[in-house]
Structure formats: C-alpha cells, structure tokens
Design an enzyme around this catalytic site. Structure first.
Site, PDB file in Angstrom:
ATOM      1  N   SER A 125       0.938  -1.089   0.084  1.00 25.73           N
ATOM      2  CA  SER A 125      -0.012   0.016   0.185  1.00 25.73           C
ATOM      3  C   SER A 125       0.847   1.334   0.128  1.00 25.73           C
ATOM      4  O   SER A 125       1.625   1.678  -1.066  1.00 25.73           O
ATOM      5  CB  SER A 125      -1.086  -0.017   1.178  1.00 25.73           C
ATOM      6  N   HIS A 160      -4.677  -1.544  -4.027  1.00 25.62           N
ATOM      7  CA  HIS A 160      -6.179  -1.985  -3.721  1.00 25.62           C
ATOM      8  C   HIS A 160      -7.020  -1.593  -4.960  1.00 25.62           C
ATOM      9  O   HIS A 160      -8.181  -1.254  -4.690  1.00 25.62           O
ATOM     10  CB  HIS A 160      -6.321  -0.997  -2.452  1.00 25.62           C
TER      11      HIS A 160
END
Length: 234
Positions: A125, A160
């Site tokens: 991330s 994501h």
C-alpha cells in the site's frame, strides 16, 4: 547488483496473516536462509500492533526481524543500520505523512543507497506506491489524490485496485487528464517485482488478483491486464 523493489497492492502479513505467500516471495529474492528484515512503520504512526504482527509473521518465516523507529530511534547511524539489512519492508498507512518524516531524516536517499547495495526494498500500500514517481493515495480524507513520491520507479502506482471501488475511476481520470503519467494498478494480493526499474514479474497470493497497466490513448485510457503468476500457499 540489481536494485530490487517489490510493491504489493495488498496482502502480506497485515492483510492475509494465514497466507504469507507474498512475504515468502520477498524473502526468496535474498537467496539467504535467515535474511535480516527491517520493518518501517511510519505510515501507520509506528503502530505497536502492526509492529508486533510483523515480528510474529517474520519470526515464523525464520528471519532476523527488526524495526526502525524514527520517533524513538535506537541508533544514531540510521544509514549504516538500514544498509546492513537484506530486506526493508514498508507498511501501509498515510503515505504523505510517511514521506514527510522520511525526507526529514534523509531516508529518501538512504533507502536508495541500501537498495543499490543489494537490500531488497518491499512494501504494501503506502509501502508500494512510495517507490514510484507518483502514487494514488487516500492520505487526505474523503478522496483519492495524486502524490509525488520517491521516483525510484518511473510512472504511477495504485494499490487496492479491486478492494476500493473509487480507485479505478480515479486512476482512469488522472491518467486521462494528464495529472499523472501511465502506470501500474495492483489488486489486493498482487505485487510487482522490479529489477533496476524494469518490471520483472507480477505475482499474486490470490488466484484472481492481478496487475494492470494503464496508459492514455487519445482521449481514453487503456487498461491492460498483466501476466500474473499465482503463488501457491504453503
């Protein structure tokens, strides 16, 4: 010695504690039986739970685990400590805040030195987008925005991609408008492995997770699925 960077869109010990396939993949790139792995948790404000979960996972994987705090550093020679690691693993959280702290402490250059000396740079991330020219981030509440990052890898990155519905339309619009250059999108469970800035492989811990290449073509944006190798769980 090749500069290796492994950027994970999601997954790893923090999202899939019972499936450490991506973390094993990172470890395998060192060719060492007990690699030294240092966790950087500045994006999560050095969350103690996150750090404990890191130790639990990488001790299970038979690594020599450590972490570096920049709020209570255990050493004055941060560069020497980081350059002695086989892997530097960056956690998720607020990328904008993380990069601000890193730049104050000089990690924006120290990490590149470590990578050039053979340390594998990895992360999830925030720890995935930070290596690129630009990343798509939710560091500012309520919206996905573009963030100038370290620039070790050309182009843009979004994590994501399948896990947060606002990611895809935001990325398409930013590429279409020219706000960010072409780049890669990573589903949760997918990771891209770079060697000297070039895409070497895309791997995944989930059968349907993939990476995608986005680029502007005329007035539209093309999204091309990338060949992705599924890593069987152990």
């Amino acid at each position: 010695m090749a500069l290796q960077i492994i950027a994970m869109g999601g997954g790893g010990f923090s999202m899939e504690p019972d499936n450490l396939a991506l973390d094993r993949y990172v470890i395998q790139q060192t060719d060492k039986a007990q690699p030294r792995v240092c966790f950087l948790g500045q994006a999560s404000s050095e969350s103690q739970i996150y750090i404990i979960n890191f130790y639990n996972a990488f001790n299970r994987l038979d690594c020599k685990a450590s972490h570096l705090s920049l709020f209570q550093p255990h050493t004055a020679d941060i560069e020497d400590f980081l350059c002695s690691q086989d892997i530097i693993y960056v956690g998720g959280g607020n990328t904008r805040s993380m990069l601000a702290v890193w730049r104050e402490w000089g990690l924006d250059t120290i990490l590149k030195t470590a990578g050039a000396n053979g340390t594998v740079l990895a992360g999830i991330s925030a720890g995935a987008i930070c290596w690129h020219d630009y990343g798509l981030t939710d560091s500012i509440p309520g919206r996905i925005s573009a963030l100038k990052c370290l620039g070790y890898i050309e182009g843009t990155c979004s994590p994501h991609y399948d896990g947060e519905p606002e990611r895809r339309p935001a990325y398409h619009e930013m590429v279409r408008s020219g706000e960010v250059p072409a780049g890669i999108a990573l589903d949760d469970g997918a990771a891209v492995h770079y060697m000297d800035g070039e895409r070497y492989a895309v791997v995944s811990s989930r059968p349907d997770a993939k990476g995608y290449w986005l680029e502007k073509q005329g007035d539209t944006v093309s999204e091309t699925p990338l060949e992705t190798r599924y890593l069987l769980p152990e």
